[in-house]
Design a protein around this motif. Structure first.
Motif, PDB file in Angstrom:
ATOM      1  N   ARG A  49       0.847  -1.191   0.000  1.00  0.00           N
ATOM      2  CA  ARG A  49       0.000   0.000   0.000  1.00  0.00           C
ATOM      3  C   ARG A  49       0.882   1.242   0.000  1.00  0.00           C
ATOM      4  O   ARG A  49       2.026   1.211   0.428  1.00  0.00           O
ATOM      5  CB  ARG A  49      -0.914  -0.009   1.222  1.00  0.00           C
ATOM      6  N   ASP A  50       0.316   2.348  -0.468  1.00  0.00           N
ATOM      7  CA  ASP A  50       1.060   3.600  -0.459  1.00  0.00           C
ATOM      8  C   ASP A  50       1.397   4.005   0.972  1.00  0.00           C
ATOM      9  O   ASP A  50       0.688   3.644   1.922  1.00  0.00           O
ATOM     10  CB  ASP A  50       0.250   4.711  -1.125  1.00  0.00           C
ATOM     11  N   TRP A  51       2.480   4.754   1.104  1.00  0.00           N
ATOM     12  CA  TRP A  51       2.917   5.281   2.393  1.00  0.00           C
ATOM     13  C   TRP A  51       2.786   6.803   2.377  1.00  0.00           C
ATOM     14  O   TRP A  51       2.696   7.438   1.327  1.00  0.00           O
ATOM     15  CB  TRP A  51       4.374   4.927   2.660  1.00  0.00           C
ATOM     16  N   CYS A  52       2.778   7.402   3.564  1.00  0.00           N
ATOM     17  CA  CYS A  52       2.760   8.860   3.676  1.00  0.00           C
ATOM     18  C   CYS A  52       3.621   9.275   4.875  1.00  0.00           C
ATOM     19  O   CYS A  52       3.817   8.504   5.808  1.00  0.00           O
ATOM     20  CB  CYS A  52       1.327   9.393   3.834  1.00  0.00           C
ATOM     21  N   HIS A  53       4.183  10.468   4.788  1.00  0.00           N
ATOM     22  CA  HIS A  53       4.920  11.031   5.923  1.00  0.00           C
ATOM     23  C   HIS A  53       4.782  12.553   5.889  1.00  0.00           C
ATOM     24  O   HIS A  53       4.395  13.134   4.871  1.00  0.00           O
ATOM     25  CB  HIS A  53       6.389  10.598   5.931  1.00  0.00           C
ATOM     26  N   VAL A  54       5.098  13.188   7.031  1.00  0.00           N
ATOM     27  CA  VAL A  54       4.877  14.629   7.138  1.00  0.00           C
ATOM     28  C   VAL A  54       6.021  15.300   7.896  1.00  0.00           C
ATOM     29  O   VAL A  54       6.548  14.757   8.869  1.00  0.00           O
ATOM     30  CB  VAL A  54       3.538  14.934   7.845  1.00  0.00           C
ATOM     31  N   VAL A  55       6.402  16.478   7.404  1.00  0.00           N
ATOM     32  CA  VAL A  55       7.255  17.402   8.148  1.00  0.00           C
ATOM     33  C   VAL A  55       6.291  18.357   8.837  1.00  0.00           C
ATOM     34  O   VAL A  55       5.697  19.227   8.196  1.00  0.00           O
ATOM     35  CB  VAL A  55       8.226  18.155   7.222  1.00  0.00           C
ATOM     36  N   ALA A  56       6.098  18.146  10.144  1.00  0.00           N
ATOM     37  CA  ALA A  56       5.142  18.943  10.916  1.00  0.00           C
ATOM     38  C   ALA A  56       5.909  19.985  11.716  1.00  0.00           C
ATOM     39  O   ALA A  56       6.759  19.642  12.546  1.00  0.00           O
ATOM     40  CB  ALA A  56       4.328  18.040  11.840  1.00  0.00           C
ATOM     41  N   LEU A  57       5.624  21.252  11.471  1.00  0.00           N
ATOM     42  CA  LEU A  57       6.358  22.360  12.066  1.00  0.00           C
ATOM     43  C   LEU A  57       5.479  23.077  13.087  1.00  0.00           C
ATOM     44  O   LEU A  57       4.353  23.472  12.775  1.00  0.00           O
ATOM     45  CB  LEU A  57       6.787  23.331  10.963  1.00  0.00           C
ATOM     46  N   THR A  58       5.995  23.244  14.301  1.00  0.00           N
ATOM     47  CA  THR A  58       5.256  23.961  15.338  1.00  0.00           C
ATOM     48  C   THR A  58       5.403  25.468  15.141  1.00  0.00           C
ATOM     49  O   THR A  58       6.240  25.935  14.368  1.00  0.00           O
ATOM     50  CB  THR A  58       5.765  23.590  16.741  1.00  0.00           C
ATOM     51  N   GLU A  59       4.614  26.234  15.894  1.00  0.00           N
ATOM     52  CA  GLU A  59       4.725  27.698  15.829  1.00  0.00           C
ATOM     53  C   GLU A  59       6.086  28.166  16.311  1.00  0.00           C
ATOM     54  O   GLU A  59       6.563  29.240  15.912  1.00  0.00           O
ATOM     55  CB  GLU A  59       3.609  28.348  16.650  1.00  0.00           C
ATOM     56  N   ALA A  60       6.745  27.383  17.155  1.00  0.00           N
ATOM     57  CA  ALA A  60       8.079  27.737  17.650  1.00  0.00           C
ATOM     58  C   ALA A  60       9.188  27.338  16.674  1.00  0.00           C
ATOM     59  O   ALA A  60      10.368  27.541  16.964  1.00  0.00           O
ATOM     60  CB  ALA A  60       8.321  27.067  19.001  1.00  0.00           C
ATOM     61  N   GLY A  61       8.824  26.770  15.531  1.00  0.00           N
ATOM     62  CA  GLY A  61       9.827  26.418  14.537  1.00  0.00           C
ATOM     63  C   GLY A  61      10.485  25.075  14.763  1.00  0.00           C
ATOM     64  O   GLY A  61      11.574  24.822  14.244  1.00  0.00           O
ATOM     65  N   LEU A  80      10.277  10.915  10.636  1.00  0.00           N
ATOM     66  CA  LEU A  80       9.065  11.705  10.504  1.00  0.00           C
ATOM     67  C   LEU A  80       7.848  10.873  10.892  1.00  0.00           C
ATOM     68  O   LEU A  80       7.847   9.651  10.722  1.00  0.00           O
ATOM     69  CB  LEU A  80       8.900  12.167   9.051  1.00  0.00           C
ATOM     70  N   PRO A  81       6.802  11.508  11.395  1.00  0.00           N
ATOM     71  CA  PRO A  81       5.541  10.787  11.543  1.00  0.00           C
ATOM     72  C   PRO A  81       5.119  10.248  10.176  1.00  0.00           C
ATOM     73  O   PRO A  81       5.172  10.963   9.172  1.00  0.00           O
ATOM     74  CB  PRO A  81       4.573  11.863  12.050  1.00  0.00           C
ATOM     75  N   ALA A  82       4.730   8.990  10.153  1.00  0.00           N
ATOM     76  CA  ALA A  82       4.469   8.340   8.869  1.00  0.00           C
ATOM     77  C   ALA A  82       3.474   7.208   9.069  1.00  0.00           C
ATOM     78  O   ALA A  82       3.218   6.775  10.196  1.00  0.00           O
ATOM     79  CB  ALA A  82       5.770   7.799   8.273  1.00  0.00           C
ATOM     80  N   GLY A  83       2.952   6.707   7.954  1.00  0.00           N
ATOM     81  CA  GLY A  83       2.031   5.587   8.069  1.00  0.00           C
ATOM     82  C   GLY A  83       1.628   5.053   6.713  1.00  0.00           C
ATOM     83  O   GLY A  83       2.101   5.512   5.667  1.00  0.00           O
ATOM     84  N   THR A  84       0.741   4.091   6.750  1.00  0.00           N
ATOM     85  CA  THR A  84       0.246   3.426   5.552  1.00  0.00           C
ATOM     86  C   THR A  84      -1.096   4.014   5.154  1.00  0.00           C
ATOM     87  O   THR A  84      -1.956   4.274   5.999  1.00  0.00           O
ATOM     88  CB  THR A  84       0.092   1.915   5.810  1.00  0.00           C
ATOM     89  N   VAL A  85      -1.263   4.222   3.853  1.00  0.00           N
ATOM     90  CA  VAL A  85      -2.548   4.676   3.322  1.00  0.00           C
ATOM     91  C   VAL A  85      -3.434   3.446   3.138  1.00  0.00           C
ATOM     92  O   VAL A  85      -3.058   2.495   2.451  1.00  0.00           O
ATOM     93  CB  VAL A  85      -2.361   5.408   1.973  1.00  0.00           C
ATOM     94  N   GLU A  86      -4.585   3.438   3.769  1.00  0.00           N
ATOM     95  CA  GLU A  86      -5.476   2.290   3.665  1.00  0.00           C
ATOM     96  C   GLU A  86      -6.073   2.194   2.263  1.00  0.00           C
ATOM     97  O   GLU A  86      -6.132   3.172   1.521  1.00  0.00           O
ATOM     98  CB  GLU A  86      -6.597   2.393   4.708  1.00  0.00           C
ATOM     99  N   ALA A  87      -6.509   1.004   1.892  1.00  0.00           N
ATOM    100  CA  ALA A  87      -7.082   0.783   0.560  1.00  0.00           C
ATOM    101  C   ALA A  87      -8.251   1.727   0.316  1.00  0.00           C
ATOM    102  O   ALA A  87      -9.164   1.827   1.148  1.00  0.00           O
ATOM    103  CB  ALA A  87      -7.535  -0.670   0.436  1.00  0.00           C
ATOM    104  N   GLY A  88      -8.219   2.460  -0.782  1.00  0.00           N
ATOM    105  CA  GLY A  88      -9.282   3.381  -1.132  1.00  0.00           C
ATOM    106  C   GLY A  88      -9.244   4.707  -0.403  1.00  0.00           C
ATOM    107  O   GLY A  88     -10.118   5.561  -0.613  1.00  0.00           O
ATOM    108  N   ALA A  94      -5.279  10.319   5.154  1.00  0.00           N
ATOM    109  CA  ALA A  94      -4.492   9.379   5.958  1.00  0.00           C
ATOM    110  C   ALA A  94      -3.443  10.087   6.805  1.00  0.00           C
ATOM    111  O   ALA A  94      -3.239   9.740   7.975  1.00  0.00           O
ATOM    112  CB  ALA A  94      -3.819   8.350   5.042  1.00  0.00           C
ATOM    113  N   MET A  95      -2.766  11.089   6.233  1.00  0.00           N
ATOM    114  CA  MET A  95      -1.629  11.671   6.941  1.00  0.00           C
ATOM    115  C   MET A  95      -2.025  12.449   8.190  1.00  0.00           C
ATOM    116  O   MET A  95      -1.389  12.281   9.240  1.00  0.00           O
ATOM    117  CB  MET A  95      -0.800  12.540   5.989  1.00  0.00           C
TER     118      MET A  95
END
Length: 200
Positions: A49-61, A80-88, A94-95
């Motif tokens: 399955r496809d994967w996803c990840h994120v660069v999550a930035l706080t207000e403090a940088g 990075l926080p990441a995970g699997t995209v569920e079918a459909g 997902a992210m």
């Protein structure tokens, strides 16, 4: 007479069989005829399955990172926080879910970055990268049975410096996502000061 060079082209799959399948992956074995007339048998393909990840930035940088044991590497890895995209499922749905489940954070603004292949030689899945701004604690973690995750906040500039110095060993896919976010921030920081810590 000089022959025209053979150019790369899709192979012909003569036969295909599934060797193993479960909820995580399907291991397929193909008999392939290449554009040069060679037979590759078996050629192993992992359907994921496809994967996803994120660069999550706080207000403090700070970048919201996770530390988790990764069994194939045999060590705790910061990424990075990441995970699997569920079918459909839409990766853009997902992210945010994965960010909250893994870290207990949510974010105000979501930016879609370019997607990439996981490993197009042997894997079928794409990897979807995101940049999230205004990340903040939202609630507790909701972890899967195989997850034990520590949340780490790291100033964005320090995270990038550690990556480039080689002192932070990270998944190559996560490194690509971080560099995509860094490049996006450098292009757009003049119009959005929230991006400044990631643009340096």
């Amino acid at each position: 007479m000089t022959r025209a060079p053979i150019r790369p082209a899709p192979w012909t799959v003569e036969t295909s069989r599934v060797e193993y399948t479960d909820r995580f992956l399907t291991h397929r074995m193909d008999r392939c005829l290449t554009e040069r007339g060679n037979i590759l048998d078996p050629y192993h393909v992992l359907e994921l399955r496809d994967w996803c990840h994120v660069v999550a930035l706080t207000e403090a940088g700070e970048v919201v990172l996770v530390e988790e044991y990764r069994h194939a590497a045999g060590r705790v890895v910061r990424g990075l926080p990441a995970g699997t995209v569920e079918a459909g499922e839409d990766p853009a749905v997902a992210m945010p879910r994965e960010l909250t489940e893994e870290t207990g954070y949510s974010a105000d603004t979501w930016i879609t970055l370019p997607s990439t292949w996981g490993n197009p030689a042997t894997q079928t899945n794409r990897v979807h990268s995101y940049l999230a701004l205004g990340a903040r604690p939202f609630g507790g973690q909701s972890l899967d049975p195989g997850e034990t995750i520590d949340v780490v906040l790291k100033p964005a500039g320090e995270a990038l410096a550690d990556l480039m110095a080689g002192t932070w060993v990270i998944s190559g896919l996560h490194a690509a996502g971080l560099m995509l976010a860094h490049h996006y921030a450098r292009m757009h920081a003049a119009g959005d000061p929230r991006l400044a810590p990631l643009a340096r």
